[in-house]
Design an enzyme around this catalytic site. Structure first.
Site, mmCIF file in Angstrom:
data_model
loop_
_atom_site.group_PDB
_atom_site.id
_atom_site.type_symbol
_atom_site.label_atom_id
_atom_site.label_comp_id
_atom_site.label_asym_id
_atom_site.label_seq_id
_atom_site.Cartn_x
_atom_site.Cartn_y
_atom_site.Cartn_z
ATOM 1 C CB SER A 46 -4.950 -8.507 5.804
ATOM 2 O OG SER A 46 -4.042 -7.945 6.723
ATOM 3 C CB SER B 6 -2.000 -4.396 4.273
ATOM 4 O OG SER B 6 -0.913 -4.179 3.394
ATOM 5 C CG ASP C 94 -1.944 -6.833 1.028
ATOM 6 O OD1 ASP C 94 -3.035 -6.702 1.599
ATOM 7 O OD2 ASP C 94 -1.072 -5.950 1.008
#
Length: 328
Positions: free
Chosen positions: A224, A262, A264
């Site tokens: 991330s 992830s 983000d």
């Protein structure tokens, strides 16, 4: 100490950096770290990083916005930023399973500054579980106050604070920062907690790392990134969200397509009250500033981070000669 991206003569983009080429080129913004490294009773490679938007943040909230590219994360406080368009505390970054301790740490810190009945602490996180025994509760609420007391306009990059145990593109990751100066003298700065990217994808200045680097790469799943943007352009929450969304373009330019797992996240704030009109030239410049500063901040995280042994093995610092002469 490893060099920054520009220290070896590399540049990216069309706009000039601010004086320090840091988030703190935005007047009033400070950053502090607490780095926690220990081998007893377990392997600890973690820490906290605090972004202080202004000295008056406890009494005078600032316009803010958040944008999420992929929401596989455990951040705190984003919902109220989305609803009210403000931040009222410093922003703390740490590891995934220390978010609760960081939340309490912000509460304890703010108690020393003002009286309140409710509060919206803002905490961002990435998972440092490869290098750090993330189940061990090494981050304590008092580390937030310590980081705040250490906050300064000049701060370290790389394997420090929240970035201590992070891995990015198969190399040691961590904290990066950069800034861009707008034509009218205003500044936009970025700070990243870089823990994302697959080695096979990493592309810097048009060169693919996998075509030049043949050893010393950790194979791990996509992680991330938390991005913090600050500017002294007076923008409201809606306008800040527009700028925040553009920050993710830098991740694609570095090779990351984003992954299911992830997280983000971008948190953006303005240190000035009010808002400008949506002028095309100004916003084109703001968008470019966000992309260029995030791109270079990630590069600085990779350039400045140092090789580290940890809980599950060793993660090497990214070599830089492949960018300079194609070596290794």
């Amino acid at each position: 100490m490893r060099p920054r991206f520009r220290d070896v003569g590399l540049t990216f983009g069309k706009l000039e950096p601010g004086e320090k080429n840091l988030l703190s080129d935005v007047d009033g913004v400070r950053v502090g770290h607490v780095t926690i490294v220990s081998n007893e009773p377990t392997i600890v490679r973690t820490g906290v990083t605090i972004v202080v938007p202004s000295e008056e943040i406890f009494e005078k909230p600032l316009s803010a916005a958040c944008s999420v590219l992929n929401g596989f994360g455990k951040s705190i406080g984003l919902m109220q930023i989305e609803e009210l368009g403000q931040i009222e505390t410093p922003i703390v970054l740490t590891n995934t399973l220390s978010v609760g301790y960081a939340f309490q740490g912000i509460v304890e810190l703010v108690k020393t500054k003002k009286k309140f009945r409710t509060l919206n602490p803002v905490v961002g996180e990435c998972n440092d579980g490869f290098l750090n025994d993330i189940l061990y509760p090494s981050v304590k609420p008092e580390h937030i106050t310590e980081a705040y007391q250490k906050a300064s306009e000049i701060f370290e990059l790389g394997s420090v604070g929240a970035g201590t145990g992070m891995v990015s593109f198969g190399f040691k990751g961590g904290i990066g920062s950069a800034s861009r100066r707008l034509k009218d003298g205003h500044v936009l700065g970025a700070l990243v907690l870089a823990n994302f990217g697959s080695f096979e994808d990493l592309t810097i200045l048009g060169k693919r790392a996998c075509e030049h680097v043949k050893s010393g790469v950790v194979k791990k799943s996509e992680g991330s990134i938390v991005i913090v943007l600050a500017t002294d352009v007076p923008l409201d929450s809606r306008q800040l969200k527009r700028v925040a969304r553009h920050s993710f373009l830098a991740l694609g330019m570095l090779g990351s397509a984003g992954h299911h797992g992830s997280g983000d996240v971008c948190i953006a704030f303005s240190t000035k009250e009010g808002h400008v009109r949506d002028d095309r030239e100004l916003f084109d410049e703001l968008f470019r500033s966000a992309v260029e500063s995030v791109y270079e901040a990630v590069c600085d995280a990779l350039f400045c981070a140092e090789t580290m042994d940890g809980f599950c093995g060793r993660v090497e610092a990214m070599p830089i000669d492949w960018l300079l002469n194609g070596g290794r």
